[in-house]
Design a protein around this motif. Structure first.
Motif, mmCIF file in Angstrom:
data_model
loop_
_atom_site.group_PDB
_atom_site.id
_atom_site.type_symbol
_atom_site.label_atom_id
_atom_site.label_comp_id
_atom_site.label_asym_id
_atom_site.label_seq_id
_atom_site.Cartn_x
_atom_site.Cartn_y
_atom_site.Cartn_z
ATOM 1 N N VAL A 1 22.666 33.969 52.925
ATOM 2 C CA VAL A 1 23.525 33.745 53.298
ATOM 3 C C VAL A 1 24.649 34.256 52.446
ATOM 4 C CG1 VAL A 1 25.761 33.833 54.899
ATOM 5 C CG2 VAL A 1 23.371 33.378 55.738
ATOM 6 N N THR A 2 25.606 35.257 52.008
ATOM 7 C CA THR A 2 25.487 35.110 50.685
ATOM 8 C C THR A 2 27.341 35.277 51.254
ATOM 9 O OG1 THR A 2 24.160 35.907 49.285
ATOM 10 C CG2 THR A 2 26.413 36.160 48.728
ATOM 11 N N LEU A 3 28.337 34.971 50.820
ATOM 12 C CA LEU A 3 29.992 34.660 51.375
ATOM 13 C C LEU A 3 30.606 34.818 49.663
ATOM 14 C CD1 LEU A 3 30.818 32.051 53.742
ATOM 15 C CD2 LEU A 3 29.913 34.030 54.489
ATOM 16 N N ALA A 4 31.589 36.166 50.249
ATOM 17 C CA ALA A 4 31.989 36.139 48.483
ATOM 18 C C ALA A 4 33.732 36.657 48.739
ATOM 19 C CB ALA A 4 31.512 37.703 48.013
ATOM 20 N N ARG A 5 34.651 35.486 48.415
ATOM 21 C CA ARG A 5 36.216 36.118 48.752
ATOM 22 C C ARG A 5 37.065 35.954 46.930
ATOM 23 N NH1 ARG A 5 34.876 31.128 50.459
ATOM 24 N NH2 ARG A 5 36.466 29.419 50.137
ATOM 25 N N MET A 6 37.758 36.070 47.423
ATOM 26 C CA MET A 6 39.177 36.373 45.714
ATOM 27 C C MET A 6 39.902 35.349 46.630
ATOM 28 S SD MET A 6 37.719 38.416 43.978
ATOM 29 C CE MET A 6 38.991 37.872 42.890
ATOM 30 N N GLU A 7 40.234 34.285 45.589
ATOM 31 C CA GLU A 7 41.230 33.279 45.339
ATOM 32 C C GLU A 7 41.988 33.608 44.127
ATOM 33 O OE1 GLU A 7 38.709 29.560 45.596
ATOM 34 O OE2 GLU A 7 38.390 29.789 47.449
ATOM 35 N N GLY A 8 42.587 34.444 44.863
ATOM 36 C CA GLY A 8 44.131 34.644 43.876
ATOM 37 C C GLY A 8 43.143 35.543 42.429
ATOM 38 N N ASP A 9 43.071 35.272 41.222
ATOM 39 C CA ASP A 9 43.050 35.781 40.188
ATOM 40 C C ASP A 9 41.591 35.569 40.468
ATOM 41 O OD1 ASP A 9 43.954 34.774 37.073
ATOM 42 O OD2 ASP A 9 42.940 33.475 38.453
ATOM 43 N N ALA A 10 40.480 34.579 41.192
ATOM 44 C CA ALA A 10 39.622 33.701 41.050
ATOM 45 C C ALA A 10 38.283 34.559 41.562
ATOM 46 C CB ALA A 10 39.229 32.168 41.006
#
Lengths: 118, 135
Positions: free
Chosen positions: B70-79
């Motif tokens: 399982v791969t989860l990708a998200r933005m946290e501000g500019d990261a």
């Protein structure tokens, strides 16, 4: 189960050039290894140039492939030269970690062929 | 050209097999482009994720019959924060030299890297700040 990655070959007097086209990962490296070694044998090449300029992705499985190719070819007296052009994914990867035993690396096909011819 | 509007977090669930690596990269490539990473940054992130996913496929000592990564990708501000989770137990030490190389590469390009091993599985988390070239 692996799937096949296309690669171009060019037979020149001084070298066989193999140019993988696309992403190099652990799914395709066994097939590439077999195909490339087969091509070297068929062409009786004394020098193999692996041109990584068209690799749209390459990771440690690609380094492992180069390591195995180098070992297999050295046993038959065939030289391996790797082309990793400036700005390529391959150049980025090879610049990240120190490694040996993958053969000579050059930044252009011309430099690689010159090395083969010398 | 105008990029598609960023669409939120990405979840990718794929079989823990080598043939899953290409589809994972394709989905992540599109997501990273939509989130505004330039090609060089996206390439570094894809390399780190590719190594982590390859480990998840190769490493488990007791893979479950229908193992999923399982791969989860998200933005946290500019990261960018990406986690790759498998459900097998890893060797504590890389069992083959090339997996050690893969670990070194992952550490070199990931920005911040965390590896969390539990009996249920291993999670690799990559944190990369946009605009930072790490190596």
């Amino acid at each position: 189960m692996s799937h096949e990655l296309q690669f171009d070959t060019d037979r020149l007097p001084e070298a066989l050039i193999a140019r993988p086209l696309g992403d190099i990962d652990m799914a395709v490296t066994p097939g590439i290894q077999a195909d490339v070694l087969g091509a070297v044998a068929r062409h009786s090449a004394g020098c193999l140039v692996v041109d990584l300029g068209s690799a749209s992705y390459i990771d440690s499985s690609g380094i492992e492939l180069l390591f195995r190719l180098h070992g297999a070819l050295a046993a038959d007296g065939v030289e391996l030269i790797v082309v990793a052009p400036d700005g390529s994914n391959a150049a980025r990867l090879l610049g990240l970690v120190a490694m040996n035993d993958i053969g000579e690396v050059r930044r252009s096909l011309a430099e690689a062929l010159h090395r083969c011819g010398s | 050209s105008r990029r598609e509007a960023a669409g939120g977090p990405l979840t990718v669930r794929l079989p823990a097999e080598a043939t899953s690596l290409g589809p994972l990269r394709e989905r992540l490539r599109r997501w990273l482009d939509a989130e505004g990473l330039d090609r060089a940054e996206a390439a570094d992130v894809l390399l780190a994720v590719g190594e982590a996913a390859s480990n998840a496929i190769e490493h488990p000592l007791e893979p479950a019959p229908a193992a999923i990564v399982v791969t989860l990708a998200r933005m946290e501000g500019d990261a960018v924060r990406i986690s790759i989770r498998d459900h097998g137990r890893w060797d504590e030490e890389p069992s083959a030299p090339h997996r050690g190389r893969g670990m070194n590469i992952m550490q070199a390009v990931a920005g911040e890297l965390a590896i969390d091993r539990t009996p249920e599985g291993t999670t690799v988390t990559i944190h990369h700040r946009k605009g930072e070239r790490v190596a």
